[in-house]
Design a protein around this motif. Structure first.
Motif, PDB file in Angstrom:
ATOM      1  N   TYR A  72      -5.741  -4.015  23.632  1.00 12.10           N
ATOM      2  CA  TYR A  72      -5.981  -4.015  25.137  1.00 12.10           C
ATOM      3  C   TYR A  72      -7.012  -3.017  25.524  1.00 12.10           C
ATOM      4  CZ  TYR A  72      -5.278  -3.698  30.233  1.00 12.10           C
ATOM      5  OH  TYR A  72      -5.631  -3.603  31.625  1.00 12.10           O
ATOM      6  N   GLU A  73      -6.409  -1.574  25.514  1.00 11.89           N
ATOM      7  CA  GLU A  73      -7.132  -0.354  26.110  1.00 11.89           C
ATOM      8  C   GLU A  73      -8.309  -0.120  25.197  1.00 11.89           C
ATOM      9  OE1 GLU A  73      -6.269   1.205  28.527  1.00 11.89           O
ATOM     10  OE2 GLU A  73      -4.317   0.696  28.869  1.00 11.89           O
ATOM     11  N   LYS A  76     -11.133  -2.472  26.614  1.00 16.42           N
ATOM     12  CA  LYS A  76     -11.548  -2.151  27.971  1.00 16.42           C
ATOM     13  C   LYS A  76     -12.398  -1.096  27.771  1.00 16.42           C
ATOM     14  CE  LYS A  76     -10.511  -3.634  31.468  1.00 16.42           C
ATOM     15  NZ  LYS A  76      -9.213  -2.988  32.519  1.00 16.42           N
ATOM     16  N   ARG A  77     -11.940  -0.004  26.897  1.00 17.54           N
ATOM     17  CA  ARG A  77     -12.745   1.191  26.660  1.00 17.54           C
ATOM     18  C   ARG A  77     -14.087   1.161  25.940  1.00 17.54           C
ATOM     19  NH1 ARG A  77     -12.961   4.044  22.462  1.00 17.54           N
ATOM     20  NH2 ARG A  77     -11.290   3.006  21.635  1.00 17.54           N
ATOM     21  N   GLU A  94     -16.949  -1.044  27.815  1.00 14.43           N
ATOM     22  CA  GLU A  94     -17.604  -0.184  28.863  1.00 14.43           C
ATOM     23  C   GLU A  94     -18.541   0.700  27.960  1.00 14.43           C
ATOM     24  OE1 GLU A  94     -15.742   1.955  31.825  1.00 14.43           O
ATOM     25  OE2 GLU A  94     -14.191   0.340  32.262  1.00 14.43           O
ATOM     26  N   ALA A 125      -7.499  -8.427  28.492  1.00 14.21           N
ATOM     27  CA  ALA A 125      -8.435  -7.356  28.694  1.00 14.21           C
ATOM     28  C   ALA A 125      -9.628  -8.012  29.058  1.00 14.21           C
ATOM     29  CB  ALA A 125      -8.550  -6.457  27.467  1.00 14.21           C
ATOM     30  N   GLU A 143      -9.740  -9.033  32.493  1.00 16.69           N
ATOM     31  CA  GLU A 143     -10.109  -8.176  33.478  1.00 16.69           C
ATOM     32  C   GLU A 143     -11.578  -7.538  33.622  1.00 16.69           C
ATOM     33  OE1 GLU A 143      -6.999  -4.846  32.956  1.00 16.69           O
ATOM     34  OE2 GLU A 143      -5.608  -6.373  33.116  1.00 16.69           O
ATOM     35  N   LEU A 144     -12.151  -7.485  32.313  1.00 14.48           N
ATOM     36  CA  LEU A 144     -13.480  -7.192  32.166  1.00 14.48           C
ATOM     37  C   LEU A 144     -14.377  -8.355  33.089  1.00 14.48           C
ATOM     38  CD1 LEU A 144     -13.565  -6.116  28.481  1.00 14.48           C
ATOM     39  CD2 LEU A 144     -14.142  -4.577  30.578  1.00 14.48           C
ATOM     40  N   GLU A 199     -14.000  -7.648  36.837  1.00 13.49           N
ATOM     41  CA  GLU A 199     -14.185  -6.318  37.279  1.00 13.49           C
ATOM     42  C   GLU A 199     -15.915  -6.480  37.317  1.00 13.49           C
ATOM     43  OE1 GLU A 199     -12.611  -3.700  34.414  1.00 13.49           O
ATOM     44  OE2 GLU A 199     -10.598  -3.924  35.203  1.00 13.49           O
TER      45      GLU A 199
END
Length: 265
Positions: free
Chosen positions: A75-76, A79-80, A83, A114, A117-118, A121
């Protein structure tokens, strides 16, 4: 809004020389390509982004796709690193972000959360999946809030993906075909005979077969003269007899074997 993919895109896998990659993207876009495919795994997002920025085309008309590396699917990390991909590409968002392979760090609930959420966002306009089986596609569709906008797999006459093509038609998303030329490694008498009939190469026959399939969007990787050769193949057409002969091939050959890939060791 559903993803509207142009009928053929440019693949960039293996194009790791920055100058060549950048120039290829510029050439392709100015020739008429409007779909550029890259990935974290390809190690060329910087050059792809520079090529898109340098091309004399309307950026809003270009579909830009990238993929989250199988090792970055927690997950983290997803997301990272998504980006980070945007930073390398020099964009605020991509049009299509794929889960590259459902393996290594892939966890259906965490990874797809994830991706959702991307999408929410605005960092990706659409969510895609790559190298999934029908069962894994069903599972992902049940977990994702965002629709599955595209599914990308290896596809060519010796790996025709009948089941996944039918799945794509049923669920209304394109099947994006990587290795549609078979990396010039496909060998079969029927391919050679059809190529001789039309005065083209066997890889081009493979691409023409992909272009003739419903719901299939090939993304051949190319540099140099092959960029134009592939683009102009859209003006060629195999006849019904050619397609029937190619569809009757029962030999199977897979170019990409994830079990032996360097990134999976």
């Amino acid at each position: 809004m559903a993803l509207d993919l142009p009928g053929m895109g440019l693949g960039t896998s293996g194009n790791t020389d920055p100058e060549t990659c950048r120039e290829t993207v510029v050439e392709a876009l100015e020739m008429g390509y409007r779909h550029i495919d890259t990935a974290q795994m390809y190690d060329n997002e910087d050059a792809v982004g520079e090529g898109i920025a340098a091309a004399d085309v309307d950026r809003d008309g270009v579909v830009l796709a990238t993929k989250v590396h199988p090792s970055n699917l927690a997950y983290e990390d997803a997301k990272r690193t998504a980006e980070e991909s945007l930073d390398r590409l020099g964009v605020d968002s991509v049009d299509l972000l794929y889960v590259h392979w459902p393996m290594n760090a892939y966890d259906p609930e965490d990874t797809l959360r994830a991706m959702d959420e991307l999408h929410e966002e605005g960092l990706t306009r659409h969510v895609g999946l790559s190298n999934f089986t029908p069962d894994l596609l069903d599972e992902a569709r049940g977990l994702l809030e965002a629709p599955v906008a595209a599914h990308q797999v290896e596809c060519h006459p010796l790996l025709p993906q009948e089941e996944l093509r039918a799945y794509a038609r049923e669920h209304g998303h394109p099947l994006v075909a990587y290795c549609p030329l078979g990396r010039a490694q496909l060998e079969h008498p029927v391919l050679e005979e059809v190529a001789d009939k039309h005065g083209v190469s066997t890889p081009l026959v493979s691409l023409l077969w992909c272009l003739a399939q419903d719901s299939v969007v090939p993304i051949p990787k190319a540099t140099g003269d092959h960029v134009r050769e592939n683009w102009e193949a859209r003006d060629l057409e195999l006849d019904d007899a050619d397609l029937e002969r190619l569809d009757a091939i029962d030999e199977r050959q897979r170019i990409i074997d994830p079990e032996n890939a360097a990134w999976n060791r």
